[in-house]
Design a protein around this motif. Structure first.
Motif, PDB file in Angstrom:
ATOM      1  N   LEU A   1       0.844  -1.185   0.000  1.00 42.78           N
ATOM      2  CA  LEU A   1       0.000   0.000   0.000  1.00 42.78           C
ATOM      3  C   LEU A   1       0.884   1.241   0.000  1.00 42.78           C
ATOM      4  CD1 LEU A   1      -3.023   0.747   0.180  1.00 42.78           C
ATOM      5  CD2 LEU A   1      -2.776   0.766   2.658  1.00 42.78           C
TER       6      LEU A   1
ATOM      7  N   ALA B   1      -3.030   0.205  -3.891  1.00 43.86           N
ATOM      8  CA  ALA B   1      -2.768  -1.135  -3.369  1.00 43.86           C
ATOM      9  C   ALA B   1      -2.265  -1.979  -4.530  1.00 43.86           C
ATOM     10  CB  ALA B   1      -4.028  -1.737  -2.773  1.00 43.86           C
TER      11      ALA B   1
ATOM     12  N   PHE C   1     -10.681  -1.135   0.984  1.00 40.33           N
ATOM     13  CA  PHE C   1      -9.974  -0.020   1.607  1.00 40.33           C
ATOM     14  C   PHE C   1     -10.852   0.551   2.719  1.00 40.33           C
ATOM     15  CE2 PHE C   1      -8.426  -0.144  -2.729  1.00 40.33           C
ATOM     16  CZ  PHE C   1      -7.083   0.201  -2.640  1.00 40.33           C
TER      17      PHE C   1
ATOM     18  N   TYR D   1      -2.935  -3.450  -9.726  1.00 35.87           N
ATOM     19  CA  TYR D   1      -3.198  -2.503  -8.655  1.00 35.87           C
ATOM     20  C   TYR D   1      -4.612  -1.944  -8.710  1.00 35.87           C
ATOM     21  CZ  TYR D   1      -2.377   1.212 -12.075  1.00 35.87           C
ATOM     22  OH  TYR D   1      -2.456   2.036 -13.170  1.00 35.87           O
TER      23      TYR D   1
ATOM     24  N   ALA E   1      -5.805  -1.683   3.708  1.00 33.76           N
ATOM     25  CA  ALA E   1      -6.212  -2.419   2.511  1.00 33.76           C
ATOM     26  C   ALA E   1      -6.178  -3.909   2.840  1.00 33.76           C
ATOM     27  CB  ALA E   1      -5.294  -2.113   1.340  1.00 33.76           C
TER      28      ALA E   1
ATOM     29  N   ARG F   1      -1.535  -1.596   6.207  1.00 30.72           N
ATOM     30  CA  ARG F   1      -2.044  -0.240   6.389  1.00 30.72           C
ATOM     31  C   ARG F   1      -0.910   0.754   6.273  1.00 30.72           C
ATOM     32  NH1 ARG F   1      -3.587   0.919  12.690  1.00 30.72           N
ATOM     33  NH2 ARG F   1      -1.459   0.975  13.431  1.00 30.72           N
TER      34      ARG F   1
END
Length: 128
Positions: free
Chosen positions: A36, A55, A68, A96, A114, A122
Motif C-alpha cells: 500500500l 494497493a 480499503f 493494482y 487495505a 495499512r
C-alpha cells in the motif's frame, strides 16, 4: 465402491495444491503480497486536499477485490470511509487498485487499511 471414489477424490484434492501465492499466507511475506502506497505523506485538512492511495499485488495473483478503509476523510469514489475496488489495472509485474482519499476537518494521524484475500496492510497519513 463409494469408499474408493471418496478416497480417489481426497487424493486428487491433496495433490492439487494452491496455484496462487496469496492463497497460502504461511509461504508469503504479507509485505510482498499486498503493498500500500500514498502519493502524499501529509494532506491539508478541511476537505480541499487529497492523496491517491494505491494497493499493489503480484500480477500472477489475478484480479482481486481489495477493500480499503480509513479512520478519517472520505474516499472520493464512494463518499464514505470504506470502498472495494478491483485490482484490474496492470503495470510491470503487478496489478493494482487505486482510490482517492479526500481530507475532512480531522487533524492528526489517519490510517488507511487495505485487505485482499489473506493479506492486510495499512499506511499512515497526517491531516494537518
Amino acid at each position: 465402491m463409494k469408499y474408493i471414489s471418496i478416497l480417489a477424490f481426497s487424493i486428487l484434492l491433496s495433490l492439487s495444491g494452491c496455484n496462487s501465492k496469496l492463497e497460502d499466507p504461511d509461504n508469503v511475506d504479507p509485505s510482498k503480497s499486498l503493498v500500500l502506497t500514498s502519493s502524499r505523506d501529509s494532506v491539508h485538512s478541511g476537505g480541499t486536499a487529497a492523496a491517491r492511495i494505491i494497493a499493489r499485488v503480484p500480477k500472477d495473483a489475478g484480479i482481486l477485490d481489495i477493500s480499503f478503509t480509513t479512520t478519517a476523510g472520505n474516499f472520493a469514489q464512494s463518499g464514505g470511509k470504506s470502498i472495494k475496488q478491483l485490482s484490474d489495472s496492470l503495470s510491470v509485474g503487478y496489478r493494482y487498485a487505486a482510490v482517492t482519499l479526500t481530507s475532512d476537518a480531522t487533524r492528526g494521524t489517519v490510517y488507511v487499511t487495505a485487505e485482499a484475500k489473506t493479506a492486510r496492510t495499512r499506511l499512515r497519513l497526517t491531516f494537518y
